[in-house]
Scaffold this motif. Structure first.
Motif, short mmCIF file in Angstrom:
data_model
loop_
_atom_site.label_atom_id
_atom_site.label_comp_id
_atom_site.label_asym_id
_atom_site.label_seq_id
_atom_site.Cartn_x
_atom_site.Cartn_y
_atom_site.Cartn_z
N ILE A 26 -22.94 8.84 8.46
CA ILE A 26 -22.86 7.17 7.74
C ILE A 26 -22.02 6.58 8.98
N ALA A 27 -21.09 7.14 9.36
CA ALA A 27 -20.31 6.53 10.38
C ALA A 27 -20.25 7.25 11.96
N THR A 28 -20.82 6.74 12.91
CA THR A 28 -20.61 7.40 14.12
C THR A 28 -20.09 6.41 15.12
N PRO A 29 -19.16 6.88 15.89
CA PRO A 29 -18.49 5.89 16.88
C PRO A 29 -19.66 5.25 17.97
N GLN A 30 -19.70 3.90 17.74
CA GLN A 30 -20.58 3.23 18.76
C GLN A 30 -19.89 2.88 20.10
N ASP A 31 -18.67 2.78 20.27
CA ASP A 31 -18.02 2.41 21.61
C ASP A 31 -16.81 3.13 21.39
N PRO A 32 -15.86 3.15 22.55
CA PRO A 32 -14.77 3.96 22.61
C PRO A 32 -13.57 3.39 21.52
N GLY A 33 -13.67 2.20 21.24
CA GLY A 33 -12.76 1.91 20.07
C GLY A 33 -12.91 2.45 18.64
N GLN A 34 -14.04 2.80 18.41
CA GLN A 34 -14.26 3.49 17.25
C GLN A 34 -14.22 4.99 17.48
N ARG A 35 -13.41 5.38 16.21
CA ARG A 35 -12.89 6.83 16.15
C ARG A 35 -13.65 7.66 14.82
N MET A 36 -13.68 6.69 13.84
CA MET A 36 -14.02 7.62 12.51
C MET A 36 -15.60 7.93 12.45
N VAL A 37 -15.58 9.25 11.89
CA VAL A 37 -16.87 9.78 11.81
C VAL A 37 -16.95 10.13 10.21
N ASP A 113 -9.44 12.04 21.46
CA ASP A 113 -9.48 11.07 22.78
C ASP A 113 -10.69 11.72 23.46
N ASP A 114 -10.85 12.80 23.52
CA ASP A 114 -12.05 13.40 24.16
C ASP A 114 -12.97 13.85 22.99
N PRO A 115 -13.97 13.24 22.72
CA PRO A 115 -14.76 13.68 21.60
C PRO A 115 -15.27 15.03 21.37
N ALA A 116 -15.43 15.50 22.58
CA ALA A 116 -16.04 16.91 22.84
C ALA A 116 -15.10 17.94 22.12
#
Length: 138
Positions: A26-37, A113-116
């Motif tokens: 539904i929501a996946t980060p599209q740029d570094p400012g986005q965090r919500m999944v 901060d590190d999505p991995a």
């Protein structure tokens, strides 16, 4: 403002899930400012995640069916449609469907901060751990 394309439904990998589980992002980060999944996750009867934890925690909101959420201390909670379960940062847990019904929940978390490093996947939940809820007859 930007309308995002609808990603395709994916079947979750057997390394991280036991049984059939599908994910609709539904929501996946599209740029570094986005965090919500956020994702709508559909579990077949008795399907479940492997043990895992999230760097910033996870919120599960049940949409249909009965969700089971277990922790390493042996607690297994039941959540029904409209109920929400919060798993704090670093808590090792699993979640899945009851043995008799499909279950859908919204999975909500914040990227680290590190999505991995957002989710740490561990070993599969055993049948004994899944059946640990005293009210289950599996």
């Amino acid at each position: 403002m930007k309308k995002l394309p609808r990603p395709a439904t994916t079947k979750n990998p057997p390394e991280q899930f036991r049984g059939d589980v599908w994910l609709d992002p539904i929501a996946t980060p599209q740029d570094p400012g986005q965090r919500m999944v956020v994702a709508l996750v559909r579990f077949a009867p008795a399907a479940r995640t492997a043990w895992h934890s999230h760097a910033r925690g996870q919120t599960l909101h049940v949409v249909s069916g009965v969700a089971l959420v277990g922790t390493r201390d042996g607690v297994v909670v039941e959540a029904r449609p409209g109920e929400t379960v919060y798993c704090p940062p670093g808590e090792e847990h699993w979640h899945g469907a009851s043995p008799d019904d499909f279950m859908e929940h919204l999975a909500m978390l914040e990227n680290a901060d590190d999505p991995a490093a957002t989710t740490t996947w561990l070993e599969h939940v055993t049948d004994e751990e899944y059946a640990a809820a005293p009210w289950l007859d599996v």
